[in-house]
Design an enzyme around this catalytic site. Structure first.
Site, PDB file in Angstrom:
ATOM      1  N   ASP A 127       0.800  -1.230   0.000  1.00  0.00           N
ATOM      2  CA  ASP A 127       0.000   0.000   0.000  1.00  0.00           C
ATOM      3  C   ASP A 127       0.833   1.281   0.000  1.00  0.00           C
ATOM      4  OD1 ASP A 127       1.043  -0.046   2.554  1.00  0.00           O
ATOM      5  OD2 ASP A 127      -0.875   0.012   3.605  1.00  0.00           O
ATOM      6  N   HIS A 128       2.121   1.206   0.332  1.00  0.00           N
ATOM      7  CA  HIS A 128       2.926   2.414   0.528  1.00  0.00           C
ATOM      8  C   HIS A 128       3.679   2.892  -0.711  1.00  0.00           C
ATOM      9  CE1 HIS A 128       2.137   2.433   4.782  1.00  0.00           C
ATOM     10  NE2 HIS A 128       3.086   3.294   5.042  1.00  0.00           N
ATOM     11  N   ASP A 192       3.489  -0.645  11.350  1.00  0.00           N
ATOM     12  CA  ASP A 192       3.010   0.674  10.946  1.00  0.00           C
ATOM     13  C   ASP A 192       2.415   1.326  12.182  1.00  0.00           C
ATOM     14  OD1 ASP A 192       2.171   2.276   8.204  1.00  0.00           O
ATOM     15  OD2 ASP A 192       0.801   2.654   9.862  1.00  0.00           O
ATOM     16  N   ARG A 499      -1.948  12.735  10.043  1.00  0.00           N
ATOM     17  CA  ARG A 499      -0.648  13.315  10.372  1.00  0.00           C
ATOM     18  C   ARG A 499      -0.392  14.487   9.436  1.00  0.00           C
ATOM     19  NH1 ARG A 499       3.066   8.420  11.371  1.00  0.00           N
ATOM     20  NH2 ARG A 499       1.938   8.352  13.344  1.00  0.00           N
ATOM     21  N   SER A 694       5.827   7.892  12.662  1.00  0.00           N
ATOM     22  CA  SER A 694       5.812   6.577  12.037  1.00  0.00           C
ATOM     23  C   SER A 694       6.614   5.552  12.836  1.00  0.00           C
ATOM     24  CB  SER A 694       6.388   6.692  10.630  1.00  0.00           C
ATOM     25  OG  SER A 694       6.686   5.434  10.090  1.00  0.00           O
ATOM     26  N   ARG A 696       8.622   3.520  11.421  1.00  0.00           N
ATOM     27  CA  ARG A 696       9.707   3.098  10.530  1.00  0.00           C
ATOM     28  C   ARG A 696      11.012   2.885  11.298  1.00  0.00           C
ATOM     29  NH1 ARG A 696       9.248   8.772   7.355  1.00  0.00           N
ATOM     30  NH2 ARG A 696       7.108   8.059   7.541  1.00  0.00           N
TER      31      ARG A 696
END
EC number: 4.2.1.3
Length: 805
Positions: A127-128, A192, A499, A694, A696
């Site tokens: 999806d990213h 995520d 965000r 995030s 990440r």
């Protein structure tokens, strides 16, 4: 759940004299699959119940819903130390979910572990990596072509190691989880930060870094600091233009971006379950728990609850959750999971909080008094009533004209969200109006896209001037090839996203991004200005007549069944022995990982300060997304974005730091590489809530890869602090936050006490100034014994390999 003896009695009556069938019937009733895709992986409410009873007996007090689900997944409920905010819990999550940008590094780490199969049900969601340009179909085709190497790696790695693979175009990870995998009482971790979205279906769903996901996929108990619990009591009922999004926008304004750190936010009260949910004050809730307010407004709709939980990530919360109720049951049934709903009914007492349970902090919001909100710019906790934001914008000099309105994203892309926006659009179209601003729509999943196309919502939004984008994250995460402005041009956008950090959506630091509900975004895009208040202001139709938009209403779920759309799921094969996963040594997108070096057993002497960060430093500042997403599987290449968005306190600039050897200013990654090449170890100094945003883990992998050894700040965001520990770095905080001011970019630091590194014991830091003077300060840490072993081994992955040997 009813006592076993009572169930036996009921079943005996149903079965007559054949009492020997009772146990087998109970067993059959308990065997309900977690999802249609994993028919042999079952929901274990019986184990949840057993663990809850053990813990309740030990603690001798009522439990919150959060505690029931979390403690119900303890690896050792009988002896686990349990103290909110202090002890570390060893947990057994039910499943793992990974989005494609973070799954690359997670799967690379899993490959490095040497294991042959994942130990728990796991999925990858594409999806990213889909950039929004012209529209859904064309953008998806382009993404499949550009990202073919990465998609092939993820698909083959999933097939090799037993991980389900959702192809590009299937939708956003969190909507897919809601439709297929989330259920009341589940403990799910996802790579995520908006994984808490699943709390809208009564689960504890927590965002983590890839290394945490690897632990769970490897069958290792997952560690989490025992969360505190913040209660949000909802009273009254929503009406008019107010929506569930306004609840979390209001909460964000109250708690700020770090107010939920280390806590689970648990929503409860008559505003969720209606004022008639209890028989008497303090009594047991009746069943089912109705969720609408007295006026029938969707106070606790599934989509609304998920929205609130999703954006709880913006207050730093570990996760957020709602109690099981009849709307969740309805949604489960509508998405083909009636068997799960029926099983949840049986165990419902474990899926709601105990009467009289204690919250560490309690917030009360009267929904009847809640007004539509809009938060921003540049931070999601700057809350304004929609009625006031125009005046504030004029005062602050923010652009009033709205260039683009964007609805959708994982926060607000449900069927109901699209329906409410379409209801606003129909009113404007009836008076001959279209959007004055550009307008985009992002469906949350292929199922949502297909259903809103079938039911006409998508066409209504197109008629208003909207462009339907691909079922993907798109502009919400910076995947937006924006053409209407130049970089550096001051402008305003309004979104239904979660965000709005500087440069988050379009890489333009001058874009003022505001977040609000989809229906408010639609209304503001029609009006084209922040000064428009749909509750009171009028629009002028093409016939010259003034009219006011009425508050929208829409069905929570489609009247018929959902249209599933195209099949986008790839099952892992039963036999993967012949499956190969290839990573080319010359690839610019993927790179196999090399182990990080072990701690040498010495204190860290003469650390150079790479950068002293001024103000907010999110994971977007540390490891930018947008065009950099294509390098998420290649550690060395993506390290070229290390801290390029952080502001250097020495000169007030981004991506400009002094090289202590050459005395020249240059980009942060180049300076870090110079230090690494010359054997100079370095440290970063940060401000409050360092690493918010995030999940990440690249924001931790990159500094480790380029020679960093410690990050010293006033405070950390939860996920980032854990990610740093996982990669063998030292996340440390000033014992006295004022000591931040004692350190200057030209100083050198020595961190002492590592030979005697123990939980709870501060480390010493010697600040060596260029003039020869020194100061000593104390640095705190939150390492437990397991995490100290990660540091000594060089990383959590290194430690896993040591234990395997």
């Amino acid at each position: 759940m009813a006592p076993y003896s009572l169930l036996v009695t009921r079943l005996q009556k149903a079965l007559g004299v054949r009492q020997y069938h009772v146990a087998s019937v109970l067993c059959q009733r308990a065997k309900v699959a977690m999802s249609h895709f994993e028919p042999n992986e079952y929901i274990h409410y019986d184990l949840l119940e057993k663990n809850i009873n053990i813990v309740r007996k030990r603690l001798n007090r009522p439990l919150t819903l959060s505690e029931k689900i979390v403690y119900g997944h303890l690896d050792d409920p009988a002896s686990q130390e349990i103290e909110r905010g202090k002890s570390y819990l060893r947990l057994r999550p039910d499943r793992v979910a990974m989005q494609d940008a973070t799954a690359q590094m997670a799967m690379l780490q899993f490959i490095s572990s040497g294991l042959s199969k994942v130990a728990v049900p796991s999925t990858i969601h594409c999806d990213h990596l889909i950039e929004a340009q012209v529209g859904g179909e064309k953008d998806l085709r382009r993404a499949k072509d550009i990202n073919q190497e990465v998609y092939n790696f993820l698909a083959t790695a999933g097939a090799k190691y037993g991980v389900g693979f959702w192809k590009p175009g299937s939708g956003i990870i969190h909507q897919i989880i809601l439709e297929n995998y989330a259920y009341p009482g589940v403990l799910l971790i996802g790579t995520d930060s908006h994984t808490p979205n699943g709390g809208g279906l009564g689960g504890i769903c927590i965002g983590v870094g890839g290394a945490d996901a690897v632990d769970v996929m490897a069958g290792i108990p997952w560690e989490l600091k025992c969360p505190k619990v913040i209660g949000v009591k909802l009273t009254g009922s929503l009406s008019g233009w107010s929506s569930p999004k306004d609840v979390i926008l209001k909460v964000a304004g109250i708690l700020t971006v770090k107010g939920g750190t280390g806590a689970i936010v648990e929503y409860h009260g008559p505003g969720v379950d209606s004022i008639s949910c209890t028989g008497e004050e303090g009594g047991q809730a009746t069943w089912p728990l109705p969720c609408a307010g007295p006026d029938g407004s969707p106070v606790g709709s599934r989509s609304g609850m998920a929205t609130i939980c999703n954006m709880g990530a913006e207050i730093g919360a570990t996760t957020s959750v709602f109690p099981y109720n009849h709307r969740m049951k309805k949604y489960l049934s509508k998405t083909g999971r009636e068997d799960i709903a029926n099983l949840a009914d049986e165990f419902k007492d474990h899926l709601v909080p105990d009467p009289g349970c204690h919250y560490d902090q309690l917030i009360e919001i009267n929904l009847s008094e809640l007004k539509p909100h809009i938060n921003g710019p540049f931070t999601p906790d700057l809350a304004h009533p929609v009625a006031e934001v125009g005046k504030v914008a004029e005062k602050e000099g923010w652009p009033l004209d709205i260039r683009v309105g964007l609805i959708g994203s994982c926060t607000n892309s449900s069927y109901e969200d699209m329906g409410r926006s379409a209801a606003v659009a129909k009113q404007a179209l009836a008076h001959g109006l279209k959007c004055k601003s550009q307008f985009t729509i992002t469906p949350g999943s292929e199922q949502i896209r297909a259903t809103i196309e079938r039911d006409g919502y998508a066409q209504i939004l197109r008629d208003l001037g909207g462009i339907v984008l691909a079922n993907a994250c798109g502009p919400c995460i910076g995947q937006w090839d924006r053409k209407d402005i130049k970089k550096g041009e001051k402008n305003t956008i309004v979104t239904s996203y979660n965000r709005n950090f500087t440069g988050r959506n379009d890489a333009n630091p001058e874009t003022h991004a505001f977040v609000t509900s989809p229906e408010i975004v639609t209304a503001l895009a029609i009006a084209g200005t922040l000064k428009f208040n749909p509750e009171t202001d009028y629009l002028t139709g093409t016939d010259g007549k003034k009219f006011r938009l009425e508050a929208p209403d829409a069905d929570e779920l489609p009247k018929g069944e959902f249209d599933p759309g195209q099949d986008t799921y790839q099952h892992p094969p039963k036999d993967s022995s012949g499956q190969h996963v290839d990573v080319s040594p010359t690839s610019q997108r993927l790179q196999l990982l090399e182990p990080f070096d072990k701690w040498d057993g010495k204190d860290l002497e003469d650390l150079q300060i790479l950068i002293k960060v001024k103000g907010k430093c999110t994971t977007d500042h540390i490891s930018a997304a947008g065009p950099w997403l294509k390098f998420r599987g290649h550690l060395d290449n993506i390290s070229n974005n290390l801290l390029i968005g952080a502001i250097n306190i020495e000169n007030g600039k981004a991506n400009s730091v002094r090289n202590a050897v050459t005395q020249e200013f240059g980009p942060v990654p180049d300076t870090a590489r110079y230090y690494k090449k010359h054997g100079i170890r370095w440290v970063v100094i940060g401000d409050e809530n360092y690493g918010e945003g995030s999940s990440r883990e690249h924001a931790a992998l990159e500094p480790r890869h380029l020679g960093g050894r410690a990050i010293i700040t006033k405070s950390f965001a939860r996920i980032h602090e854990t990610n740093l520990k996982k990669q063998g770095l030292l996340p440390l905080t000033f014992a006295d936050p004022a000591d931040y001011n004692k350190i200057h970019p030209v100083d050198k630091l020595t961190i002492q006490g590592l030979k005697d590194f123990t939980p709870g014991k501060p480390l010493k830091c010697i600040i060596k100034h260029p003039n020869g003077t020194q100061e000593t300060i104390l640095l705190n840490h939150t390492f437990n014994e397991t995490q100290i072993e990660w540091f000594r081994a060089g990383s959590a992955l290194n430690r896993m390999k040591e234990l395997q040997q």
